[in-house]
Design a protein around this motif. Structure first.
Motif, PDB file in Angstrom:
ATOM      1  N   LYS A   1       1.038  -7.869   1.282  1.00 39.14           N
ATOM      2  CA  LYS A   1       0.612  -6.748   2.119  1.00 39.14           C
ATOM      3  C   LYS A   1      -0.167  -5.738   1.296  1.00 39.14           C
ATOM      4  O   LYS A   1       0.300  -5.291   0.248  1.00 39.14           O
ATOM      5  CB  LYS A   1       1.834  -6.078   2.763  1.00 39.14           C
TER       6      LYS A   1
ATOM      7  N   LEU B   1      -2.253  -2.062   1.339  1.00 40.82           N
ATOM      8  CA  LEU B   1      -2.488  -0.790   2.015  1.00 40.82           C
ATOM      9  C   LEU B   1      -3.828  -0.237   1.544  1.00 40.82           C
ATOM     10  O   LEU B   1      -4.040  -0.046   0.350  1.00 40.82           O
ATOM     11  CB  LEU B   1      -1.367   0.202   1.696  1.00 40.82           C
TER      12      LEU B   1
ATOM     13  N   ILE C   1      -6.154   2.973   1.608  1.00 43.42           N
ATOM     14  CA  ILE C   1      -6.205   4.410   1.882  1.00 43.42           C
ATOM     15  C   ILE C   1      -7.642   4.846   1.629  1.00 43.42           C
ATOM     16  O   ILE C   1      -8.059   5.074   0.494  1.00 43.42           O
ATOM     17  CB  ILE C   1      -5.215   5.193   0.996  1.00 43.42           C
TER      18      ILE C   1
ATOM     19  N   GLU D   1      -2.749  -2.928   6.045  1.00 42.70           N
ATOM     20  CA  GLU D   1      -2.520  -1.681   6.754  1.00 42.70           C
ATOM     21  C   GLU D   1      -3.537  -0.660   6.263  1.00 42.70           C
ATOM     22  O   GLU D   1      -4.026  -0.761   5.128  1.00 42.70           O
ATOM     23  CB  GLU D   1      -1.098  -1.170   6.523  1.00 42.70           C
ATOM     24  N   THR D   2      -3.852   0.321   7.098  1.00 40.98           N
ATOM     25  CA  THR D   2      -4.863   1.305   6.734  1.00 40.98           C
ATOM     26  C   THR D   2      -4.351   2.724   6.968  1.00 40.98           C
ATOM     27  O   THR D   2      -3.488   2.967   7.813  1.00 40.98           O
ATOM     28  CB  THR D   2      -6.149   1.107   7.559  1.00 40.98           C
ATOM     29  N   ALA D   3      -4.884   3.625   6.170  1.00 45.35           N
ATOM     30  CA  ALA D   3      -4.647   5.057   6.353  1.00 45.35           C
ATOM     31  C   ALA D   3      -5.955   5.769   6.037  1.00 45.35           C
ATOM     32  O   ALA D   3      -6.703   5.335   5.151  1.00 45.35           O
ATOM     33  CB  ALA D   3      -3.526   5.548   5.443  1.00 45.35           C
TER      34      ALA D   3
ATOM     35  N   THR E   1      -1.127  10.765   5.020  1.00 41.02           N
ATOM     36  CA  THR E   1      -0.622   9.601   5.742  1.00 41.02           C
ATOM     37  C   THR E   1      -0.511   8.388   4.823  1.00 41.02           C
ATOM     38  O   THR E   1       0.457   7.623   4.895  1.00 41.02           O
ATOM     39  CB  THR E   1      -1.547   9.261   6.924  1.00 41.02           C
ATOM     40  N   GLY E   2      -1.500   8.235   3.939  1.00 38.14           N
ATOM     41  CA  GLY E   2      -1.471   7.118   3.006  1.00 38.14           C
ATOM     42  C   GLY E   2      -0.253   7.160   2.104  1.00 38.14           C
ATOM     43  O   GLY E   2       0.387   6.129   1.861  1.00 38.14           O
TER      44      GLY E   2
ATOM     45  N   GLU F   1       2.645   8.600   2.758  1.00 36.09           N
ATOM     46  CA  GLU F   1       3.814   8.291   3.578  1.00 36.09           C
ATOM     47  C   GLU F   1       3.944   6.782   3.786  1.00 36.09           C
ATOM     48  O   GLU F   1       5.037   6.213   3.681  1.00 36.09           O
ATOM     49  CB  GLU F   1       3.712   9.017   4.923  1.00 36.09           C
ATOM     50  N   GLN F   2       2.812   6.108   4.079  1.00 37.39           N
ATOM     51  CA  GLN F   2       2.860   4.665   4.303  1.00 37.39           C
ATOM     52  C   GLN F   2       3.167   3.913   3.008  1.00 37.39           C
ATOM     53  O   GLN F   2       3.872   2.897   3.018  1.00 37.39           O
ATOM     54  CB  GLN F   2       1.528   4.183   4.897  1.00 37.39           C
TER      55      GLN F   2
ATOM     56  N   ALA G   1       6.968   4.350   2.378  1.00 34.87           N
ATOM     57  CA  ALA G   1       7.852   3.791   3.399  1.00 34.87           C
ATOM     58  C   ALA G   1       7.633   2.298   3.634  1.00 34.87           C
ATOM     59  O   ALA G   1       8.556   1.581   4.017  1.00 34.87           O
ATOM     60  CB  ALA G   1       7.666   4.542   4.722  1.00 34.87           C
ATOM     61  N   GLY G   2       6.406   1.824   3.391  1.00 31.34           N
ATOM     62  CA  GLY G   2       6.062   0.469   3.798  1.00 31.34           C
ATOM     63  C   GLY G   2       6.154  -0.590   2.729  1.00 31.34           C
ATOM     64  O   GLY G   2       5.999  -1.773   3.016  1.00 31.34           O
TER      65      GLY G   2
END
Length: 232
Positions: A5, A7, A9, A31-33, A38-39, A41-42, A45-46
């Motif tokens: 996965k 991310l 940002i 996943e994107t931010a 927000t990035g 936080e993801q 948490a992710g």
């Protein structure tokens, strides 16, 4: 690399969309931010396997996001920097980024960087299940298998790249390596010749390893050539 996965940002949606399309085609989950807050936080948490982090972001810039992530996570971070902003590259490495790539970049190069960093992270995960392989260098202890280093019995907070550089040099003590050799051997792929990457990583490593980073006892400089590890 399936099931990994990533991310992204990145506040420029067009760039983010292109990267996401190509990474999805390679079999990655993405996943994107679109802003730093927000990035972050993801990221926390992710539990992504790798983070692509732009420097210029709204709400919180990429440097602060990197610094905050590094307080609790060793996830590989690849920073996206503007080509003309050389200082961004150095600062990103200083804050614990594993790698950087300058815009505009080719998608083949980006994917190669991502895969190389993921392979190294996987290798570390596998080695941590191996029996301890502790080697002593004065008051420095290095577990070559579990990617852990202790100074006077206290664990050092090293990034993956810092540890790999330390491990590589310590296993070959007193042998001098040029910056170009270290880029090839430690970073593990074509790094487009930016030897300052080595200098920044050595400086960070010395700050964590040495009693006085201006008078190093472990990571030594051979003037005009490169670096070597010396048993104190």
């Amino acid at each position: 690399m399936e099931n990994k996965k990533i991310l992204i940002i990145e506040d420029e949606k067009s760039i983010s969309d292109i990267i996401k399309f190509n990474l999805t085609r390679e079999g990655f989950g993405v996943e994107t931010a679109y802003n730093g807050k927000t990035g972050l936080e993801q990221a926390l948490a992710g539990a992504p396997d790798l983070i692509l982090l732009d420097v210029m972001l709204p709400l919180m810039d990429g440097f602060e996001v990197c610094r905050r992530i590094r307080e609790s996570s060793s996830v590989p971070i690849l920073m996206l920097t503007a080509k003309e902003e050389e200082v961004d590259k150095v600062l990103g490495l200083e804050l614990g980024a594993d790698d950087y790539i300058t815009k505009p970049f080719g998608m083949r190069e980006l994917i190669a960087r991502i895969k190389a960093n993921l392979r190294r992270a996987d290798l570390v995960g596998e080695l941590k299940d191996e029996p301890a392989n502790l080697q002593e260098f004065g008051n420095l202890s290095i577990d070559m298998n579990r990617y852990e280093a202790l100074k006077n019995g206290k664990a050092l907070e090293l990034t993956l790249r810092e540890f790999e550089l330390l491990k590589y040099l310590a296993e070959r003590e007193n042998r001098v390596f040029s910056r170009e050799q270290l880029l090839e051997e430690v970073w593990g792929y074509e790094y487009y010749g930016d030897i300052r990457t080595v200098d920044v990583t050595v400086r960070r490593l010395r700050e964590k390893l040495e009693d006085d980073s201006s008078d190093p006892q472990y990571i030594m400089t051979k003037r005009g050539i490169g670096y070597y590890f010396r048993r104190p």
